[in-house]
Enzyme design. Structure first.
Site, PDB file in Angstrom:
ATOM      1  N   LEU A   1       0.154  -4.044 -12.122  1.00 42.11           N
ATOM      2  CA  LEU A   1       0.935  -2.722 -12.234  1.00 42.11           C
ATOM      3  C   LEU A   1       1.999  -2.385 -11.582  1.00 42.11           C
ATOM      4  CD1 LEU A   1      -2.572  -0.697 -11.637  1.00 42.11           C
ATOM      5  CD2 LEU A   1      -1.541  -0.829 -13.917  1.00 42.11           C
ATOM      6  N   GLY A   2       2.320  -3.233 -10.512  1.00 42.37           N
ATOM      7  CA  GLY A   2       3.294  -3.132  -9.640  1.00 42.37           C
ATOM      8  C   GLY A   2       3.248  -3.677  -8.372  1.00 42.37           C
TER       9      GLY A   2
ATOM     10  N   GLY B   1       4.036  -1.693  -1.353  1.00 42.83           N
ATOM     11  CA  GLY B   1       4.821  -1.936  -0.039  1.00 42.83           C
ATOM     12  C   GLY B   1       4.708  -3.131   0.302  1.00 42.83           C
ATOM     13  N   PHE B   2       3.366  -3.550   0.399  1.00 39.18           N
ATOM     14  CA  PHE B   2       3.418  -5.023   1.048  1.00 39.18           C
ATOM     15  C   PHE B   2       2.401  -5.761   0.195  1.00 39.18           C
ATOM     16  CE2 PHE B   2       4.985  -2.301   4.305  1.00 39.18           C
ATOM     17  CZ  PHE B   2       6.073  -2.834   4.748  1.00 39.18           C
ATOM     18  N   GLY B   3       2.285  -5.618  -1.009  1.00 41.55           N
ATOM     19  CA  GLY B   3       1.345  -6.486  -1.875  1.00 41.55           C
ATOM     20  C   GLY B   3       1.238  -6.078  -3.323  1.00 41.55           C
TER      21      GLY B   3
ATOM     22  N   VAL C   1      -0.199  -4.889  -7.052  1.00 46.19           N
ATOM     23  CA  VAL C   1      -1.179  -3.994  -7.548  1.00 46.19           C
ATOM     24  C   VAL C   1      -1.745  -4.450  -9.051  1.00 46.19           C
ATOM     25  CG1 VAL C   1      -2.248  -1.663  -8.039  1.00 46.19           C
ATOM     26  CG2 VAL C   1      -0.536  -2.191  -6.047  1.00 46.19           C
TER      27      VAL C   1
ATOM     28  N   LYS D   1      -5.252  -3.802  -4.649  1.00 43.68           N
ATOM     29  CA  LYS D   1      -3.984  -3.900  -4.029  1.00 43.68           C
ATOM     30  C   LYS D   1      -4.163  -5.427  -3.105  1.00 43.68           C
ATOM     31  CE  LYS D   1      -1.111  -1.461  -0.729  1.00 43.68           C
ATOM     32  NZ  LYS D   1      -1.116  -0.114  -0.278  1.00 43.68           N
TER      33      LYS D   1
ATOM     34  N   ASP E   1       5.300   8.016   4.655  1.00 41.86           N
ATOM     35  CA  ASP E   1       6.259   7.341   3.446  1.00 41.86           C
ATOM     36  C   ASP E   1       5.700   8.247   2.224  1.00 41.86           C
ATOM     37  OD1 ASP E   1       7.784   5.557   2.003  1.00 41.86           O
ATOM     38  OD2 ASP E   1       6.332   4.172   1.734  1.00 41.86           O
TER      39      ASP E   1
END
Ligand SMILES: *[C@@H]1O[C@H](CO)[C@@H](O)[C@H](O)[C@H]1NC(C)=O
Ligand SMILES: *[C@@H]1O[C@H](CO)[C@@H](O)[C@H](O)[C@H]1NC(C)=O
Ligand SMILES: *[C@@H]1O[C@H](CO)[C@@H](O)[C@H](O)[C@H]1NC(C)=O
Ligand SMILES: *[C@@H]1O[C@H](CO)[C@@H](O)[C@H](O)[C@H]1NC(C)=O
Ligand SMILES: *[C@@H]1O[C@H](CO)[C@@H](O)[C@H](O)[C@H]1NC(C)=O
Ligand SMILES: *[C@@H]1O[C@H](CO)[C@@H](O)[C@H](O)[C@H]1NC(C)=O
Length: 831
Positions: free
Chosen positions: A521-522, A525-527, A529, A543, A640
């Site tokens: 899916l995308g 930030g740090f992983g 998905v 995630k 964020d």
């Protein structure tokens, strides 16, 4: 024999054509009394589809038959054997074929010569029983109303005889039996007329001398008459033209209607009815608040001056039933500089308890003085009484059921303490600057004061519990080894995680088809998905922090710890986690509509969200953040917030996600500092970017940016043709100053937007992005501002109005892209 036959014919004739019934005469089924000018008839009828017979009065000239009074409403006759006579006690008695009495006037005048009595149907629709010799009225149907109030008929109390005349609905259109609704005078305090269901009030007229709500005094040929003296408390109305047929009727559904017969179209026309609007329902908003029906899209309840919602969360969810409580209740309102704030055009509060007329001829200032000197007086109204001058009505307790009209109705003066009074005095002087300052002061002093006390209460109540949890949490966050952390038993032990699942790796691999790129899916930030589907059919989002990336471990732990403790409909829901060797995965509910940015910034998809939906999304995000800041058991700064971290479910409800950078504050902590500034450029507040300082107000800044992006459909960091160096905030600010703020509205909602709401949102957005931290409202204030019509402070020049931040920042941040930025602050710390 023959003689009696003649007599019978004679009296039959009398009965059908006359308006009187005398002793030794009777009325049988098929016969009737007709009033002199042919207005009303009295006789037997069957309502609707009923086969039962009732004795009643109806209009002669109106078809279908309109009944205005019923004698035996609860004891119908099942055949046509009913007979009405005047018996030798002087009573009008209805009996059936077996001479069983079903209904009687019950006046029994034994000492009188009974043959001098007669019953007469008057042209007003009143059936009277009179003594022929002295014309004394022994009984009249107007004293025993059913569901209809005719002109000149009284509703209320006769204090001499003790009779209470009120309307009760029919059971159904076919059954005139006593129904559940009534329309009744309440003599307590200042008399008012209530509609009741059983014994529960559901609508209220104005207090005497306002017999009915003002917009109902519509017809000029009509006059209202409200009597309040030692002998009676009553309401009646009259029409000057007797040919007008009009009636007030309480129908079987509990609706009170004023109807007039229109001869042209042969139909009853409604002049008014009640209750019509939600706001008219008794106590629609709780105590110390008023209801404004013209608030089309907004919450109809508003607290009175000096009061604030008792339960802000319910208020937020548009439930005003809890009402309002006094703001700064520690500040005395008794001989301490207090005064009154005037509210115009209201139906004043319920005056049946804790209210009293102080004087019938008092000027407004005398009335004010009288209320001021009694410390329990909460409000007063100076009401004009026809022919008696101005009276003074005062309330001594709760103010309940206040309805706002647009341009009619009396004023209400509400008692406020000295600080509130100062605010309103300055406001009325129209000084914009002071108004703004005060509003800011209000937002920055009173609201936090309220919050602090609220939090203190929560804190006291949960002190012990919280302390234990906090300890556990701190321990967990401080564990150095990831593995050690996850192997700890905190997660399993804590009751808050009881519904958090631990997934098997094999299960996740199967669900995501071995993390197939097509399911990706995308990149968060740090992983990464991934989308997946469990064997039970449930869609999930996974995630994954890969083993190669060591960087996001902190964030990952943080997110798990935090989000597991949070539950709100505007936060994304964590279903569970999976921790195979050297890897970490969080499993969330799947959001089919992806993130907000994928829609509002996409010209082809932007039209999926009309203004109504966008406004709901704004409110939802605001509620979610309020929950983080205030309403959850922890005080959390997200750090964020951005459009891509707002996910949308199937109904396009917003859910805030990505808690990797969130921080927990102690309840009394307002600000923290970091040397590692991580966030997304365009959403970060100036004090965070420059000094690494973050607080709830830095989230407020980000919210303001998201809000303006939702309204405009543009990214904050996009530049503009006209001023390539200017960003969205700067652009909106410029238009705002030129009074052209609506120019910013996304073209795809041009058809659907409500300009008042949009302008309000833009103003709130600009308040959120103000440069000074203290100038920005709290999320609590923002929720109020968005869902009520309080006056908003004027925004000041926002921070970062140019595409690249102010010059001093150029050294720390290079370009102006909307990418994730990480800044290490060293040079500003020394200052
Ligand atoms: C009514 O009837 C009684 C007895 O039948 C009789 O005495 C009386 O005179 C009558 N009254 C009238 C008004 O006809
Ligand atoms: C009477 O019955 C007819 C047919 O059953 C129905 O259409 C009508 O609505 C009924 N009228 C009333 C007043 O109930
Ligand atoms: C009418 O009611 C009476 C008693 O209330 C009963 O004796 C009689 O049978 C009833 N008649 C009909 C036609 O239902
Ligand atoms: C007549 O009055 C008596 C007592 O005052 C009462 O018990 C009775 O129910 C009344 N009857 C009717 C038909 O109202
Ligand atoms: C009146 O209220 C009672 C109790 O709520 C209910 O059972 C009854 O059906 C109601 N009657 C009518 C005519 O609505
Ligand atoms: C204030 O008014 C209430 C209601 O009329 C009365 O009961 C009370 O005694 C008054 N208090 C004073 C101090 O006058």
């Amino acid at each position: 024999m023959f003689k009696s036959f003649i007599l019978f014919i004679l009296f039959f004739k009398i009965c059908t054509s006359s308006d009187t019934l005398t002793t030794n005469q009777s009325i049988k089924d098929g016969q009737s009394l007709i009033s002199k000018h042919n207005n009303f008839a009295f006789g037997f009828f069957s309502p609707g589809n009923s086969s039962f017979k009732y004795l009643g009065i109806w209009y002669v000239k109106v078809t279908p038959k309109t009944v205005v009074w019923v004698a035996n409403r609860n004891v119908p006759i099942n055949d046509s054997s009913g007979v009405l006579i005047i018996n030798h006690y002087g009573d009008l008695v209805l009996h059936d074929g077996n001479y069983r009495p079903l209904w009687s006037t019950n006046v029994s005048v034994q000492d009188q010569a009974t043959n001098s009595l007669e019953a007469q149907l008057l042209d007003s629709g009143n059936l009277v029983l009179v003594q022929d010799n002295n014309k004394k009225v022994l009984w009249q149907s107007f004293d025993h109303p059913t569901d209809t109030l005719l002109p000149n008929m009284k509703l209320g109390l006769n204090l001499i005889t003790g009779t209470n005349m009120f309307l009760t609905s029919w059971k159904s259109k076919d059954d005139p039996g006593t129904g559940n609704y009534s329309y009744k005078m309440n003599p307590n305090g200042s008399p008012q007329i209530f509609l009741y269901k059983g014994s529960t009030p559901y609508w209220r007229s104005g207090p005497w001398p306002y017999p009915s709500t003002p917009h109902k005094i519509a017809s000029s040929s009509e006059e209202y008459n409200f009597v309040n003296n030692q002998d009676e408390i009553s309401f009646s109305y009259s029409v000057d033209d007797p040919s007008i047929m009009t009636r007030e009727v309480l129908d079987n559904t509990g609706l009170l209607q004023k109807l007039v017969w229109d001869d042209g179209v042969h139909r009853w026309k409604e002049l008014w009815s009640a209750p019509k609007e939600r706001c008219e329902n008794y106590g629609q908003c709780g105590s110390f608040s008023k209801c404004s029906p013209d608030n089309v899209n907004r919450f109809e309840c508003t607290c009175l001056p000096g009061y604030e919602p008792k339960s802000p969360r319910d208020w937020d969810l548009r439930d005003g039933s809890e009402g309002c409580v006094r703001r700064n209740s520690g500040f005395s309102m008794c001989k301490n500089g207090e005064g009154f704030v005037k509210l115009e055009h209201l139906n004043p509060p319920d005056s049946s308890f804790d209210a009293a007329w102080i004087g019938m001829s008092m000027s407004s200032s005398e009335c004010e003085q009288a209320c001021l000197t009694n410390c329990s007086c909460t409000a007063f109204s100076s009401i004009n009484i026809d022919g008696k001058g101005t009276g003074c009505l005062a309330w001594y307790g709760e103010l309940v059921d206040i309805l706002q009209y647009t341009d009619v109705g009396p004023d209400l003066n509400v008692r406020v303490d000295a600080t509130e009074l100062a605010k309103y005095i300055r406001k009325s002087k129209g000084s914009l600057r002071k108004q703004r300052k005060l509003a800011t002061a209000l937002v920055s002093i009173v609201v936090p004061m309220f919050l602090v006390s609220l939090l203190a209460c929560v804190w006291l109540a949960k002190k012990k519990k919280t302390e234990v949890k906090r300890k556990v949490l701190n321990q967990s966050l401080n564990v150095a080894s990831t593995k050690g952390f996850f192997e700890g038993h905190e997660l399993e032990d804590s009751s808050t995680h009881s519904d958090l699942l631990i997934f098997d790796l094999s299960c996740i691999v199967a669900a995501t088809e071995n993390f197939s790129p097509t399911n990706k899916l995308g990149q968060g930030g740090f992983g990464s998905v991934f989308k997946g589907q469990l064997s039970n059919g449930q869609h999930i989002a996974v995630k994954r922090l890969s083993k190669s990336s060591r960087q996001g471990t902190e964030e990952f732990k943080n997110e798990l710890m935090l989000i597991a403790k949070l539950q709100h409909k505007n936060l994304v829901k964590l279903l569970g986690y999976c921790i195979p060797d050297d890897e970490m995965m969080l499993i969330y509910e799947y959001m089919p509509n992806k993130s907000l940015d994928s829609i509002i910034f996409d010209h082809t998809r932007a039209s999926f969200l009309n203004w109504k939906k966008r406004f709901e999304i704004i409110l939802g995000i605001a509620r979610g953040i309020l929950y983080l800041h205030q309403d959850s058991r922890l005080k959390i700064i997200h750090r964020d917030l951005k459009a891509s971290n707002v996910l949308l479910d199937t109904e396009m409800n917003p859910k805030i996600s990505d808690f990797g950078m969130a921080r927990i504050f102690k309840e009394d902590q307002t600000q923290d500092k970091t040397t590692r500034v991580v966030g997304t450029y365009g959403y970060m507040s100036p004090e965070y970017v420059v000094f690494g300082q973050f607080s709830t107000k830095s989230d407020v800044f980000s919210f303001g940016v998201i809000l303006l992006e939702i309204v405009s459909g543009r990214k904050n960091c996009d530049s503009y043709q006209k001023h390539p160096s200017q960003n969205l905030i700067g652009h909106v600010w410029e238009l705002w100053r030129e009074d052209r703020a609506l120019d910013i509205v996304d073209l795809s909602i041009k058809e659907s937007y409500v300009s008042d709401e949009v302008l309000r949102c833009i103003q709130v957005g600009l308040l959120c992005v103000e440069e000074e931290v203290v100038d920005r409202p709290t999320m609590f204030a923002i929720n109020l501002m968005l869902s009520s019509e309080t006056t908003l402070p004027s925004p000041k020049k926002p921070a970062f109005i140019f595409g690249s931040p102010s010059k001093k920042l150029d050294s720390v941040i290079g370009g102006a892209s909307c990418s994730i930025n990480e800044v290490t602050i060293t040079k500003f710390e020394a200052r």
